[in-house]
Design an enzyme around this catalytic site. Structure first.
Site, PDB file in Angstrom:
ATOM      1  N   GLU A   1       0.835  -1.220   0.000  1.00 48.38           N
ATOM      2  CA  GLU A   1       0.000   0.000   0.000  1.00 48.38           C
ATOM      3  C   GLU A   1       0.861   1.257   0.000  1.00 48.38           C
ATOM      4  O   GLU A   1       2.081   1.207   0.206  1.00 48.38           O
ATOM      5  CB  GLU A   1      -0.913   0.000   1.223  1.00 48.38           C
ATOM      6  CG  GLU A   1      -0.141  -0.015   2.538  1.00 48.38           C
ATOM      7  CD  GLU A   1      -0.878   0.703   3.652  1.00 48.38           C
ATOM      8  OE1 GLU A   1      -1.287   1.860   3.432  1.00 48.38           O
ATOM      9  OE2 GLU A   1      -1.024   0.117   4.728  1.00 48.38           O
TER      10      GLU A   1
ATOM     11  N   LYS B   1      -5.921  10.486   0.895  1.00 45.94           N
ATOM     12  CA  LYS B   1      -5.871   9.146   1.503  1.00 45.94           C
ATOM     13  C   LYS B   1      -7.101   8.391   1.017  1.00 45.94           C
ATOM     14  O   LYS B   1      -8.219   8.727   1.381  1.00 45.94           O
ATOM     15  CB  LYS B   1      -5.866   9.301   3.029  1.00 45.94           C
ATOM     16  CG  LYS B   1      -5.927   8.007   3.819  1.00 45.94           C
ATOM     17  CD  LYS B   1      -5.919   8.312   5.323  1.00 45.94           C
ATOM     18  CE  LYS B   1      -6.383   7.127   6.130  1.00 45.94           C
ATOM     19  NZ  LYS B   1      -6.551   7.457   7.559  1.00 45.94           N
TER      20      LYS B   1
ATOM     21  N   VAL C   1      -5.446   0.252   3.156  1.00 45.88           N
ATOM     22  CA  VAL C   1      -5.608  -1.198   3.037  1.00 45.88           C
ATOM     23  C   VAL C   1      -6.823  -1.522   2.164  1.00 45.88           C
ATOM     24  O   VAL C   1      -6.741  -2.342   1.239  1.00 45.88           O
ATOM     25  CB  VAL C   1      -5.743  -1.843   4.439  1.00 45.88           C
ATOM     26  CG1 VAL C   1      -6.206  -3.290   4.336  1.00 45.88           C
ATOM     27  CG2 VAL C   1      -4.406  -1.760   5.182  1.00 45.88           C
TER      28      VAL C   1
ATOM     29  N   ASP D   1     -16.578   5.552  14.309  1.00 45.77           N
ATOM     30  CA  ASP D   1     -15.392   5.466  13.452  1.00 45.77           C
ATOM     31  C   ASP D   1     -14.883   4.030  13.389  1.00 45.77           C
ATOM     32  O   ASP D   1     -14.181   3.553  14.284  1.00 45.77           O
ATOM     33  CB  ASP D   1     -14.302   6.417  13.969  1.00 45.77           C
ATOM     34  CG  ASP D   1     -13.148   6.554  12.986  1.00 45.77           C
ATOM     35  OD1 ASP D   1     -13.071   5.760  12.032  1.00 45.77           O
ATOM     36  OD2 ASP D   1     -12.320   7.470  13.180  1.00 45.77           O
TER      37      ASP D   1
ATOM     38  N   SER E   1     -12.961   1.534  10.585  1.00 42.12           N
ATOM     39  CA  SER E   1     -12.254   1.598   9.298  1.00 42.12           C
ATOM     40  C   SER E   1     -12.941   0.750   8.237  1.00 42.12           C
ATOM     41  O   SER E   1     -13.390  -0.374   8.501  1.00 42.12           O
ATOM     42  CB  SER E   1     -10.814   1.119   9.476  1.00 42.12           C
ATOM     43  OG  SER E   1     -10.164   1.112   8.234  1.00 42.12           O
TER      44      SER E   1
ATOM     45  N   ASP F   1     -11.425  -0.744   6.151  1.00 39.56           N
ATOM     46  CA  ASP F   1     -10.580  -1.928   5.927  1.00 39.56           C
ATOM     47  C   ASP F   1     -11.305  -3.210   6.334  1.00 39.56           C
ATOM     48  O   ASP F   1     -11.138  -4.255   5.699  1.00 39.56           O
ATOM     49  CB  ASP F   1      -9.288  -1.826   6.757  1.00 39.56           C
ATOM     50  CG  ASP F   1      -8.358  -0.702   6.319  1.00 39.56           C
ATOM     51  OD1 ASP F   1      -8.621  -0.078   5.268  1.00 39.56           O
ATOM     52  OD2 ASP F   1      -7.372  -0.450   7.034  1.00 39.56           O
TER      53      ASP F   1
ATOM     54  N   LYS G   1      -3.685  -1.771  14.486  1.00 36.70           N
ATOM     55  CA  LYS G   1      -2.842  -0.802  15.201  1.00 36.70           C
ATOM     56  C   LYS G   1      -3.336  -0.647  16.643  1.00 36.70           C
ATOM     57  O   LYS G   1      -4.538  -0.524  16.888  1.00 36.70           O
ATOM     58  CB  LYS G   1      -2.849   0.534  14.458  1.00 36.70           C
ATOM     59  CG  LYS G   1      -2.016   0.471  13.173  1.00 36.70           C
ATOM     60  CD  LYS G   1      -1.823   1.810  12.537  1.00 36.70           C
ATOM     61  CE  LYS G   1      -2.943   2.173  11.603  1.00 36.70           C
ATOM     62  NZ  LYS G   1      -2.989   1.423  10.356  1.00 36.70           N
TER      63      LYS G   1
END
Ligand code: PSU
Ligand code: MN
Length: 305
Positions: A24, A85, A105, A137, A139, A141, A158
């Protein structure tokens, strides 16, 4: 199909049938400072090559989807300001309007799948943010893993995230989460968390076979491989806990939201650890690149792959 610009190296690999590993670019533009971002991107590409596969770093440059970047393009992207992004929601708009953006991702998985690449290495996926019960919130992904057939090798989600909620959502979405070589999930900068791994596999060949089986059963989506950071590079969770708390408090006080949250937190943790978080991040991405290459090679060797 939209046009795809392949790098010379990736185009040659497609001709010869060599194993490909997607990489990525948000980690380059939003995850690490210059010049370590470009240096790391090069090291990671070299790690994939040394393991016998071909790296395909993905980005949108001036409206064109690139799968594999030439050296000068990588350098430019690493120094560019105001790069978007990109995730599933905005990737097509960026291409349609001639923009430039780095792929997260989710967006990298989409591009890899369009290019016929089955394996992708990153640092840590996005997930459910702490306080998501109020901010919502989560993601994109996670939803991408549920629908796009790419095996993503990371070092866990993370540790700035709410890890238990992240893995709950992955389970709900039907995403296999496979810890590599251990019984607990890794936590990005730390090799171990206190969460048991939903699945454990000890070889690249088994991971490859699991994805092939999934696809041949008609199950949509990919799988997440959680590969622990090498022990000599890890930062113990106790050391990080107060740092993460401070960074999160600052983000809240400054009203940081949406796409800006993860880059802000990574940047503050870099400062608060005097760069130690970056050293760990580099080590874990490189480790993931090596495993991803082995999985990609194993997929190519499988009679059903
Ligand atoms: N891995 C890293 N550093 C990063 C990322 C991954 O080591 O910066 C990026 C990935 O592109 C991932 C994104 O998709 O962080 C997550 O962003 P968000 O939390 O806004 O979904
Ligand atoms: Mn988000």
């Amino acid at each position: 199909m939209i046009p795809i610009q392949y790098s010379r190296e990736v185009a040659a690999a497609r001709q010869s049938g060599a194993a490909l590993v997607a990489l990525e670019s948000t980690i380059i533009t939003h995850g690490m400072p210059f010049p370590q971002n470009v240096e790391t991107a090069r090291l990671v590409e070299d790690d994939v090559r040394a393991a016998g596969a071909v790296p395909a770093t993905i980005a949108v440059l001036d409206g064109l989807l690139h799968v594999g970047l030439e050296d000068a393009q990588l350098d430019q992207l690493g120094q560019a300001q105001n790069v978007a992004k990109l995730s599933r929601a905005d990737m097509a708009a960026c291409i349609a309007t001639g923009g430039t953006g780095a792929t997260t991702v989710a967006a990298t998985m989409i591009a890899a799948h369009l290019a016929g690449i089955h394996v992708f290495a990153t640092g840590g996926i996005g997930g459910v943010h702490r306080g998501a019960e109020l901010s919502f919130d989560i993601s994109a992904d996670l939803h991408e893993l549920a629908q796009t057939p790419v095996t993503v090798v990371c070092a866990g989600a993370k540790a700035i995230l709410d890890l238990p909620k992240t893995f709950e959502v992955l389970e709900t979405l039907g995403v296999p989460v496979i810890a590599f070589g251990q019984d607990v999930l890794p936590a990005f900068w730390s090799a171990q968390s206190d969460m048991p791994a939903p699945l454990r596999m000890d070889s690249a060949a088994l991971i490859a076979q699991a994805q092939i089986t999934r696809t041949s059963m008609g199950l949509r989506g990919g799988q997440l491989v959680a590969n622990p950071i090498p022990l000599d590079a890890e930062i113990p969770a106790e050391t990080l806990r107060p740092v993460i708390t401070q960074a999160l408090d600052e983000a809240a006080a400054q009203g940081i939201s949406a796409k800006a949250v993860t880059p802000f937190l990574l940047g503050r943790i870099f400062e608060l650890t005097q760069g130690r978080s970056l050293t760990a991040n580099i080590a874990l991405v490189r480790n993931n690149a090596r495993l991803a290459a082995q999985i990609a090679i194993a997929m190519g060797k499988s009679p059903t792959g």
